[in-house]
Design a protein around this motif. Sequence first.
Motif, mmCIF file in Angstrom:
data_model
loop_
_atom_site.group_PDB
_atom_site.id
_atom_site.type_symbol
_atom_site.label_atom_id
_atom_site.label_comp_id
_atom_site.label_asym_id
_atom_site.label_seq_id
_atom_site.Cartn_x
_atom_site.Cartn_y
_atom_site.Cartn_z
ATOM 1 N N GLY A 1 0.810 -1.216 0.000
ATOM 2 C CA GLY A 1 0.000 0.000 0.000
ATOM 3 C C GLY A 1 0.839 1.259 0.000
ATOM 4 O O GLY A 1 0.584 2.204 -0.762
ATOM 5 N N VAL A 2 1.868 1.293 0.858
ATOM 6 C CA VAL A 2 2.747 2.462 0.919
ATOM 7 C C VAL A 2 3.447 2.673 -0.418
ATOM 8 O O VAL A 2 3.522 3.796 -0.936
ATOM 9 C CB VAL A 2 3.788 2.299 2.048
ATOM 10 C CG1 VAL A 2 4.866 3.375 1.947
ATOM 11 C CG2 VAL A 2 3.099 2.361 3.410
ATOM 12 N N LEU A 3 3.966 1.589 -0.997
ATOM 13 C CA LEU A 3 4.664 1.698 -2.278
ATOM 14 C C LEU A 3 3.722 2.150 -3.387
ATOM 15 O O LEU A 3 4.066 3.018 -4.205
ATOM 16 C CB LEU A 3 5.296 0.354 -2.635
ATOM 17 C CG LEU A 3 6.143 0.323 -3.911
ATOM 18 C CD1 LEU A 3 7.257 1.357 -3.852
ATOM 19 C CD2 LEU A 3 6.720 -1.069 -4.135
ATOM 20 N N ALA A 4 2.509 1.579 -3.411
ATOM 21 C CA ALA A 4 1.542 1.947 -4.453
ATOM 22 C C ALA A 4 1.131 3.415 -4.328
ATOM 23 O O ALA A 4 1.149 4.160 -5.322
ATOM 24 C CB ALA A 4 0.308 1.050 -4.359
ATOM 25 N N ILE A 5 0.790 3.844 -3.115
ATOM 26 C CA ILE A 5 0.405 5.241 -2.905
ATOM 27 C C ILE A 5 1.571 6.160 -3.225
ATOM 28 O O ILE A 5 1.401 7.239 -3.809
ATOM 29 C CB ILE A 5 -0.071 5.466 -1.458
ATOM 30 C CG1 ILE A 5 -1.353 4.653 -1.178
ATOM 31 C CG2 ILE A 5 -0.322 6.942 -1.193
ATOM 32 C CD1 ILE A 5 -2.531 5.022 -2.035
ATOM 33 N N GLY A 6 2.789 5.732 -2.859
ATOM 34 C CA GLY A 6 3.965 6.545 -3.153
ATOM 35 C C GLY A 6 4.192 6.731 -4.636
ATOM 36 O O GLY A 6 4.447 7.844 -5.109
ATOM 37 N N LEU A 7 4.083 5.634 -5.394
ATOM 38 C CA LEU A 7 4.289 5.721 -6.844
ATOM 39 C C LEU A 7 3.198 6.557 -7.510
ATOM 40 O O LEU A 7 3.470 7.359 -8.411
ATOM 41 C CB LEU A 7 4.313 4.313 -7.447
ATOM 42 C CG LEU A 7 5.552 3.466 -7.130
ATOM 43 C CD1 LEU A 7 5.375 2.055 -7.669
ATOM 44 C CD2 LEU A 7 6.807 4.106 -7.708
ATOM 45 N N ILE A 8 1.964 6.365 -7.067
ATOM 46 C CA ILE A 8 0.838 7.096 -7.674
ATOM 47 C C ILE A 8 0.929 8.584 -7.348
ATOM 48 O O ILE A 8 0.852 9.447 -8.236
ATOM 49 C CB ILE A 8 -0.501 6.513 -7.201
ATOM 50 C CG1 ILE A 8 -0.675 5.084 -7.717
ATOM 51 C CG2 ILE A 8 -1.663 7.389 -7.671
ATOM 52 C CD1 ILE A 8 -1.795 4.309 -7.045
ATOM 53 N N SER A 9 1.089 8.905 -6.056
ATOM 54 C CA SER A 9 1.157 10.315 -5.663
ATOM 55 C C SER A 9 2.416 10.982 -6.219
ATOM 56 O O SER A 9 2.404 12.163 -6.572
ATOM 57 C CB SER A 9 1.110 10.449 -4.139
ATOM 58 O OG SER A 9 2.200 9.800 -3.530
ATOM 59 N N GLY A 10 3.504 10.203 -6.327
ATOM 60 C CA GLY A 10 4.737 10.759 -6.875
ATOM 61 C C GLY A 10 4.590 11.182 -8.320
ATOM 62 O O GLY A 10 5.156 12.198 -8.746
ATOM 63 N N SER A 11 3.815 10.418 -9.097
ATOM 64 C CA SER A 11 3.641 10.752 -10.513
ATOM 65 C C SER A 11 2.923 12.085 -10.693
ATOM 66 O O SER A 11 3.164 12.804 -11.671
ATOM 67 C CB SER A 11 2.863 9.632 -11.225
ATOM 68 O OG SER A 11 1.525 9.562 -10.763
ATOM 69 N N TYR A 12 2.044 12.434 -9.754
ATOM 70 C CA TYR A 12 1.363 13.732 -9.814
ATOM 71 C C TYR A 12 2.198 14.828 -9.147
ATOM 72 O O TYR A 12 2.159 15.988 -9.570
ATOM 73 C CB TYR A 12 -0.014 13.640 -9.151
ATOM 74 C CG TYR A 12 -0.975 12.778 -9.915
ATOM 75 C CD1 TYR A 12 -1.702 13.285 -10.988
ATOM 76 C CD2 TYR A 12 -1.164 11.444 -9.575
ATOM 77 C CE1 TYR A 12 -2.578 12.494 -11.709
ATOM 78 C CE2 TYR A 12 -2.043 10.627 -10.289
ATOM 79 C CZ TYR A 12 -2.748 11.161 -11.350
ATOM 80 O OH TYR A 12 -3.607 10.358 -12.068
ATOM 81 N N SER A 13 2.941 14.458 -8.109
ATOM 82 C CA SER A 13 3.742 15.447 -7.384
ATOM 83 C C SER A 13 4.871 16.009 -8.236
ATOM 84 O O SER A 13 5.307 17.140 -8.020
ATOM 85 C CB SER A 13 4.320 14.815 -6.111
ATOM 86 O OG SER A 13 3.295 14.457 -5.214
ATOM 87 N N VAL A 14 5.362 15.222 -9.196
ATOM 88 C CA VAL A 14 6.426 15.720 -10.079
ATOM 89 C C VAL A 14 5.981 17.012 -10.753
ATOM 90 O O VAL A 14 6.712 18.016 -10.758
ATOM 91 C CB VAL A 14 6.805 14.658 -11.139
ATOM 92 C CG1 VAL A 14 7.677 15.280 -12.229
ATOM 93 C CG2 VAL A 14 7.548 13.497 -10.497
ATOM 94 N N GLU A 15 4.780 17.003 -11.322
ATOM 95 C CA GLU A 15 4.296 18.196 -12.017
ATOM 96 C C GLU A 15 3.949 19.317 -11.047
ATOM 97 O O GLU A 15 4.107 20.499 -11.362
ATOM 98 C CB GLU A 15 3.085 17.847 -12.882
ATOM 99 C CG GLU A 15 3.415 16.941 -14.054
ATOM 100 C CD GLU A 15 4.520 17.507 -14.930
ATOM 101 O OE1 GLU A 15 4.472 18.717 -15.249
ATOM 102 O OE2 GLU A 15 5.458 16.771 -15.263
ATOM 103 N N VAL A 16 3.463 18.952 -9.851
ATOM 104 C CA VAL A 16 3.153 19.964 -8.839
ATOM 105 C C VAL A 16 4.414 20.741 -8.466
ATOM 106 O O VAL A 16 4.425 21.981 -8.439
ATOM 107 C CB VAL A 16 2.534 19.304 -7.586
ATOM 108 C CG1 VAL A 16 2.460 20.313 -6.429
ATOM 109 C CG2 VAL A 16 1.143 18.771 -7.887
#
Length: 236
Positions: free
Chosen positions: A106-121
């Motif tokens: 769960g931590v890894l999945a949320i990290g990868l998903i949120s990271g993909s959006y955080s890059v542009e943020v």
Amino acid sequence: MTETALKILHEGWGLMLLRGAAMTLLISCFGMALGLLIGIAGATIKVSRARFASLLVSGYTTIVRSIPELLIIYLLFFGSVQPVADLADRLGWEDAMTSWFPALVGVLAIGLISGSYSVEVFRGALNAIPRGQVEAAKAVGMSGWLRLKRIVIPQMFFYALPGTNNVWQTALKDTALISLVGLVEIMRAAVLGAAATRESLILYLMAGALYFIIGAGSQAVFLLAERHYGRGMKGH
């Protein structure tokens, strides 16, 4: 309905939901922390315009944002469950495997998903910092670390706060998907309670209330952070 809700709480399902809420917060916080690290690193690479590294970051964000979150969770879980189970058998960590493996996924999945959006943020936040401030700091002899500490980092986090709030709210809701691989968070606790008591509506309403409380509370925290860190900024 009130009597039924009290009966459900008396039978211990309220405590189960609260434990699920704690797990939801745990997964969201650790996953979001990982996502922020990925986002800051990826944004720095994209702003630096290192061509090959930027292409890798763009490929990561495009792939992760194009695949449904549930599929990412399944790929991580079923792609690693057997090797991890074999390793746990050799080390005698079967109990830890059962208890913590879904949480780690769960931590890894949320990290990868949120990271993909955080890059542009964070890329947008870095680009929002006036270049003139950095040039002026260079002109007066300010070192690179001091420029980073006093100019770049404070403004980057301020400009990134609204977008990070959106990513956080999405991460909170994405934790519900991890219940499908056995993690007992709010949604899984509600499903178990609904199956045991046959009072699905009330259990799901309780789950929704917990999500609302967590979401509204974190929204308030982000708004306070924006007001605090926005003091002295232009337009604030």
